[in-house]
Structures are given as structure tokens and as C-alpha cells.
Write a protein that holds these residues in place. Structure first.
Motif, PDB file in Angstrom:
ATOM      1  N   MET A 178       1.028  -1.260  -0.150  1.00 42.56           N
ATOM      2  CA  MET A 178      -0.102   0.126   0.088  1.00 42.56           C
ATOM      3  C   MET A 178       0.767   1.170  -0.048  1.00 42.56           C
ATOM      4  SD  MET A 178      -3.130   0.610   2.335  1.00 42.56           S
ATOM      5  CE  MET A 178      -3.136   1.817   3.537  1.00 42.56           C
ATOM      6  N   PRO A 179       0.616   2.043  -0.931  1.00 42.40           N
ATOM      7  CA  PRO A 179       1.490   3.450  -1.008  1.00 42.40           C
ATOM      8  C   PRO A 179       1.391   4.224   0.344  1.00 42.40           C
ATOM      9  CG  PRO A 179      -0.202   3.733  -2.337  1.00 42.40           C
ATOM     10  CD  PRO A 179      -0.278   2.085  -1.778  1.00 42.40           C
ATOM     11  N   GLU A 180       2.434   4.994   0.726  1.00 46.08           N
ATOM     12  CA  GLU A 180       2.301   5.691   1.775  1.00 46.08           C
ATOM     13  C   GLU A 180       1.488   7.009   1.408  1.00 46.08           C
ATOM     14  OE1 GLU A 180       5.611   8.680   3.817  1.00 46.08           O
ATOM     15  OE2 GLU A 180       6.108   6.461   4.097  1.00 46.08           O
ATOM     16  N   LYS A 181       0.866   7.399   2.642  1.00 47.86           N
ATOM     17  CA  LYS A 181      -0.048   8.659   2.271  1.00 47.86           C
ATOM     18  C   LYS A 181       0.753   9.970   1.920  1.00 47.86           C
ATOM     19  CE  LYS A 181      -3.460   6.883   5.614  1.00 47.86           C
ATOM     20  NZ  LYS A 181      -4.128   7.169   6.912  1.00 47.86           N
ATOM     21  N   SER A 182       0.198  10.791   1.384  1.00 47.35           N
ATOM     22  CA  SER A 182       1.097  11.902   1.407  1.00 47.35           C
ATOM     23  C   SER A 182      -0.080  13.013   1.205  1.00 47.35           C
ATOM     24  CB  SER A 182       1.876  12.126   0.079  1.00 47.35           C
ATOM     25  OG  SER A 182       1.214  12.260  -0.996  1.00 47.35           O
ATOM     26  N   TYR A 183       0.221  14.218   1.660  1.00 47.86           N
ATOM     27  CA  TYR A 183      -0.843  15.685   1.612  1.00 47.86           C
ATOM     28  C   TYR A 183       0.390  16.500   1.312  1.00 47.86           C
ATOM     29  CZ  TYR A 183      -3.686  12.707   4.824  1.00 47.86           C
ATOM     30  OH  TYR A 183      -4.445  12.005   5.346  1.00 47.86           O
ATOM     31  N   PRO A 184       0.101  16.831  -0.163  1.00 52.06           N
ATOM     32  CA  PRO A 184       0.806  17.970  -0.843  1.00 52.06           C
ATOM     33  C   PRO A 184       0.303  19.415  -0.269  1.00 52.06           C
ATOM     34  CG  PRO A 184      -0.207  16.622  -2.590  1.00 52.06           C
ATOM     35  CD  PRO A 184      -0.864  16.180  -1.239  1.00 52.06           C
ATOM     36  N   MET A 185       1.086  20.429   0.085  1.00 55.54           N
ATOM     37  CA  MET A 185       0.697  21.300   0.615  1.00 55.54           C
ATOM     38  C   MET A 185       1.995  22.468   0.272  1.00 55.54           C
ATOM     39  SD  MET A 185       0.822  20.841   4.766  1.00 55.54           S
ATOM     40  CE  MET A 185      -0.443  19.510   4.738  1.00 55.54           C
ATOM     41  N   THR A 186       1.495  23.648   0.391  1.00 56.49           N
ATOM     42  CA  THR A 186       2.504  24.661   0.573  1.00 56.49           C
ATOM     43  C   THR A 186       3.260  24.936   1.628  1.00 56.49           C
ATOM     44  OG1 THR A 186       0.922  26.392   0.922  1.00 56.49           O
ATOM     45  CG2 THR A 186       1.088  26.052  -1.293  1.00 56.49           C
ATOM     46  N   ALA A 187       4.426  25.651   1.575  1.00 58.71           N
ATOM     47  CA  ALA A 187       4.956  25.842   3.144  1.00 58.71           C
ATOM     48  C   ALA A 187       4.184  26.597   3.931  1.00 58.71           C
ATOM     49  CB  ALA A 187       6.419  26.397   2.876  1.00 58.71           C
ATOM     50  N   GLU A 188       3.343  27.754   3.378  1.00 60.62           N
ATOM     51  CA  GLU A 188       2.597  28.510   4.090  1.00 60.62           C
ATOM     52  C   GLU A 188       1.235  27.406   4.691  1.00 60.62           C
ATOM     53  OE1 GLU A 188      -0.766  31.908   3.017  1.00 60.62           O
ATOM     54  OE2 GLU A 188       0.696  31.461   1.663  1.00 60.62           O
ATOM     55  N   GLY A 189       0.631  26.618   3.955  1.00 61.39           N
ATOM     56  CA  GLY A 189      -0.374  25.673   4.356  1.00 61.39           C
ATOM     57  C   GLY A 189       0.379  24.862   5.552  1.00 61.39           C
ATOM     58  N   LYS A 190       1.391  24.276   5.557  1.00 57.14           N
ATOM     59  CA  LYS A 190       2.031  23.581   6.569  1.00 57.14           C
ATOM     60  C   LYS A 190       2.234  24.428   8.050  1.00 57.14           C
ATOM     61  CE  LYS A 190       5.531  20.479   8.115  1.00 57.14           C
ATOM     62  NZ  LYS A 190       7.062  20.092   7.913  1.00 57.14           N
ATOM     63  N   GLU A 191       2.569  25.710   7.575  1.00 58.87           N
ATOM     64  CA  GLU A 191       2.764  26.745   8.658  1.00 58.87           C
ATOM     65  C   GLU A 191       1.378  26.857   9.478  1.00 58.87           C
ATOM     66  OE1 GLU A 191       4.559  30.201   7.565  1.00 58.87           O
ATOM     67  OE2 GLU A 191       6.435  29.091   7.032  1.00 58.87           O
ATOM     68  N   LYS A 192       0.277  27.123   8.747  1.00 60.53           N
ATOM     69  CA  LYS A 192      -1.099  27.405   9.285  1.00 60.53           C
ATOM     70  C   LYS A 192      -1.531  26.012   9.930  1.00 60.53           C
ATOM     71  CE  LYS A 192      -2.771  30.733   6.095  1.00 60.53           C
ATOM     72  NZ  LYS A 192      -3.678  30.842   4.993  1.00 60.53           N
ATOM     73  N   LEU A 193      -1.326  24.852   9.289  1.00 60.60           N
ATOM     74  CA  LEU A 193      -1.472  23.561  10.227  1.00 60.60           C
ATOM     75  C   LEU A 193      -0.733  23.577  11.425  1.00 60.60           C
ATOM     76  CD1 LEU A 193      -2.140  20.672   7.480  1.00 60.60           C
ATOM     77  CD2 LEU A 193      -3.681  21.745   8.788  1.00 60.60           C
ATOM     78  N   GLU A 194       0.355  23.768  11.598  1.00 62.20           N
ATOM     79  CA  GLU A 194       1.092  23.740  12.810  1.00 62.20           C
ATOM     80  C   GLU A 194       0.634  24.699  13.804  1.00 62.20           C
ATOM     81  OE1 GLU A 194       5.157  24.569  10.834  1.00 62.20           O
ATOM     82  OE2 GLU A 194       5.554  22.452  10.931  1.00 62.20           O
ATOM     83  N   ALA A 195       0.117  25.909  13.451  1.00 62.42           N
ATOM     84  CA  ALA A 195      -0.040  26.913  14.078  1.00 62.42           C
ATOM     85  C   ALA A 195      -1.715  26.372  14.793  1.00 62.42           C
ATOM     86  CB  ALA A 195      -0.570  28.157  13.521  1.00 62.42           C
ATOM     87  N   GLU A 196      -2.192  25.861  13.936  1.00 59.76           N
ATOM     88  CA  GLU A 196      -3.768  25.349  14.146  1.00 59.76           C
ATOM     89  C   GLU A 196      -3.715  24.230  15.395  1.00 59.76           C
ATOM     90  OE1 GLU A 196      -7.739  22.969  12.450  1.00 59.76           O
ATOM     91  OE2 GLU A 196      -6.253  23.636  11.284  1.00 59.76           O
ATOM     92  N   LEU A 197      -2.717  23.360  15.066  1.00 61.21           N
ATOM     93  CA  LEU A 197      -2.355  22.127  15.878  1.00 61.21           C
ATOM     94  C   LEU A 197      -1.743  22.735  17.345  1.00 61.21           C
ATOM     95  CD1 LEU A 197      -2.348  19.008  16.558  1.00 61.21           C
ATOM     96  CD2 LEU A 197      -0.049  19.157  15.605  1.00 61.21           C
ATOM     97  N   LYS A 198      -1.111  23.753  17.405  1.00 61.75           N
ATOM     98  CA  LYS A 198      -0.564  24.315  18.518  1.00 61.75           C
ATOM     99  C   LYS A 198      -1.957  24.844  19.172  1.00 61.75           C
ATOM    100  CE  LYS A 198       2.555  27.527  20.731  1.00 61.75           C
ATOM    101  NZ  LYS A 198       3.673  28.444  20.284  1.00 61.75           N
ATOM    102  N   ASN A 199      -2.683  25.386  18.848  1.00 58.79           N
ATOM    103  CA  ASN A 199      -3.795  26.190  19.175  1.00 58.79           C
ATOM    104  C   ASN A 199      -4.888  25.169  19.810  1.00 58.79           C
ATOM    105  OD1 ASN A 199      -5.640  28.515  19.748  1.00 58.79           O
ATOM    106  ND2 ASN A 199      -6.692  27.562  18.348  1.00 58.79           N
ATOM    107  N   LEU A 200      -4.965  24.279  19.138  1.00 58.14           N
ATOM    108  CA  LEU A 200      -6.064  23.262  19.608  1.00 58.14           C
ATOM    109  C   LEU A 200      -5.385  22.286  20.513  1.00 58.14           C
ATOM    110  CD1 LEU A 200      -6.839  21.315  16.027  1.00 58.14           C
ATOM    111  CD2 LEU A 200      -8.254  22.600  17.298  1.00 58.14           C
ATOM    112  N   LYS A 201      -4.228  22.096  21.030  1.00 55.37           N
ATOM    113  CA  LYS A 201      -3.700  21.598  22.122  1.00 55.37           C
ATOM    114  C   LYS A 201      -3.420  22.552  23.387  1.00 55.37           C
ATOM    115  CE  LYS A 201      -1.152  17.495  20.061  1.00 55.37           C
ATOM    116  NZ  LYS A 201       0.159  16.930  19.599  1.00 55.37           N
ATOM    117  N   VAL A 202      -3.095  23.655  22.900  1.00 56.21           N
ATOM    118  CA  VAL A 202      -2.742  24.458  24.196  1.00 56.21           C
ATOM    119  C   VAL A 202      -3.605  25.130  24.479  1.00 56.21           C
ATOM    120  CG1 VAL A 202      -0.895  26.474  24.889  1.00 56.21           C
ATOM    121  CG2 VAL A 202      -0.074  24.462  23.306  1.00 56.21           C
ATOM    122  N   VAL A 203      -4.483  25.841  23.513  1.00 54.55           N
ATOM    123  CA  VAL A 203      -5.760  26.594  24.016  1.00 54.55           C
ATOM    124  C   VAL A 203      -6.862  25.974  24.076  1.00 54.55           C
ATOM    125  CG1 VAL A 203      -6.937  28.664  23.525  1.00 54.55           C
ATOM    126  CG2 VAL A 203      -4.525  28.588  22.994  1.00 54.55           C
TER     127      VAL A 203
END
Length: 158
Positions: free
Chosen positions: A1-26
Motif C-alpha cells: 500500500m503506498p504511503e499517504k502524502s498530503y501535498p501542501m505549500t509551506a504556508e499551508g504547513k505553517e497554518k496547520l502547525e499553528a492550528e495544532l498548537k492552538n488546539l492542544k494549548v488553548v
């Protein structure tokens, strides 16, 4: 089975990282506090505040899991490393439907970054699927739920 991948821009990855931090910390501590307060009201079998807080916690944990999965398999696309005339994730594309004079411009982004009202379409969308890998000046057939049409790729920008 091929490994999953989620193509995204660097900006999109930064937004996801910020969202994850907000979800976990706030958000997570806020929901835990609401559950604690609702528990203090006593009988949990008829406690709508408790039920609502538990539902919110479930949705929050689901979103955390989705974001973590996307980040784990993120494939950040560097549009500048691709042929300047080739359509790819992270590039802005202008095309004109054959027989029309008005052109349309979209930036192709990862699915989680999609915002069609602001000109950002998912790499999984019918339009993006039809033009990905194509080059400036090329004629393409785009199949959408509204029907098929031919278009000419006018411009590709980083």
C-alpha cells in the motif's frame, strides 16, 4: 500500500502547525475545564452541559488527529523548483475557456488550504486535476460537475 502524502505549500504547513498548537494549548484545556465544571453540577445522566462538552472534546480530538496525520505525511511542494511554465501545487494559474474572453485565475494548494472564494483550489479538485503537470500555452479539457470545457493555460506563476 503506498504511503499517504498530503501535498501542501509551506504556508499551508505553517497554518496547520499553528492550528495544532492552538488546539492542544488553548482549546483542549478550555474543553477540559468545561467538562470539569459540568461534572460539578452533579447527575451526569441529565446534564446537557456535560454532554455538550464531551461532544466538543470528541470533535476537538478528531481534528487534532487529522491535523497530526496531515503534518506527519506533509509533502511541502516548492513551486520554484519546478519548470516555471508547468502547473503544480503552489503555483497560480490563469486560463481562458476556448471561445470566451474572460480568464480565470487560481492558486493550486493542498486540500486543507482550499478556499475557492479567495482563488485557492484544492489539488484534488476537477480543475486542478485537469491542469496539473500541463504547461503554459497548452490546451486542456476540464471536466467539472457542470460539464466539460476546453481551456488554454495563459499564465503560470510561482
Amino acid at each position: 500500500m503506498p504511503e499517504k502524502s498530503y501535498p501542501m505549500t509551506a504556508e499551508g504547513k505553517e497554518k496547520l502547525e499553528a492550528e495544532l498548537k492552538n488546539l492542544k494549548v488553548v482549546k483542549r484545556p478550555e474543553v477540559i475545564e468545561r467538562i470539569k465544571v459540568a461534572r460539578s453540577y452533579g447527575d451526569l445522566s441529565e446534564n446537557s452541559e456535560y454532554d455538550a462538552a464531551k461532544d466538543e472534546q470528541s470533535h476537538l480530538e478528531d481534528r487534532i488527529n487529522v491535523v497530526e496525520e496531515m503534518l506527519k505525511y506533509a509533502q511541502v511542494v516548492d513551486a520554484t523548483s519546478i519548470d516555471p511554465d508547468e502547473v503544480a501545487v503552489g503555483k497560480t494559474v490563469t486560463y481562458t475557456e476556448v471561445g470566451e474572453t474572460d480568464s480565470e485565475t487560481y492558486t493550486i494548494v493542498g486540500s486543507d488550504e482550499s478556499d475557492p472564494l479567495n482563488g485557492k483550489i484544492s489539488n484534488d479538485s476537477p480543475i486542478a486535476q485537469a491542469i496539473l503537470g500541463k504547461k503554459k500555452g497548452q490546451k486542456v479539457t476540464i471536466a467539472t460537475p457542470g460539464g466539460k470545457f476546453d481551456a488554454i493555460i495563459d499564465k503560470v506563476e510561482d
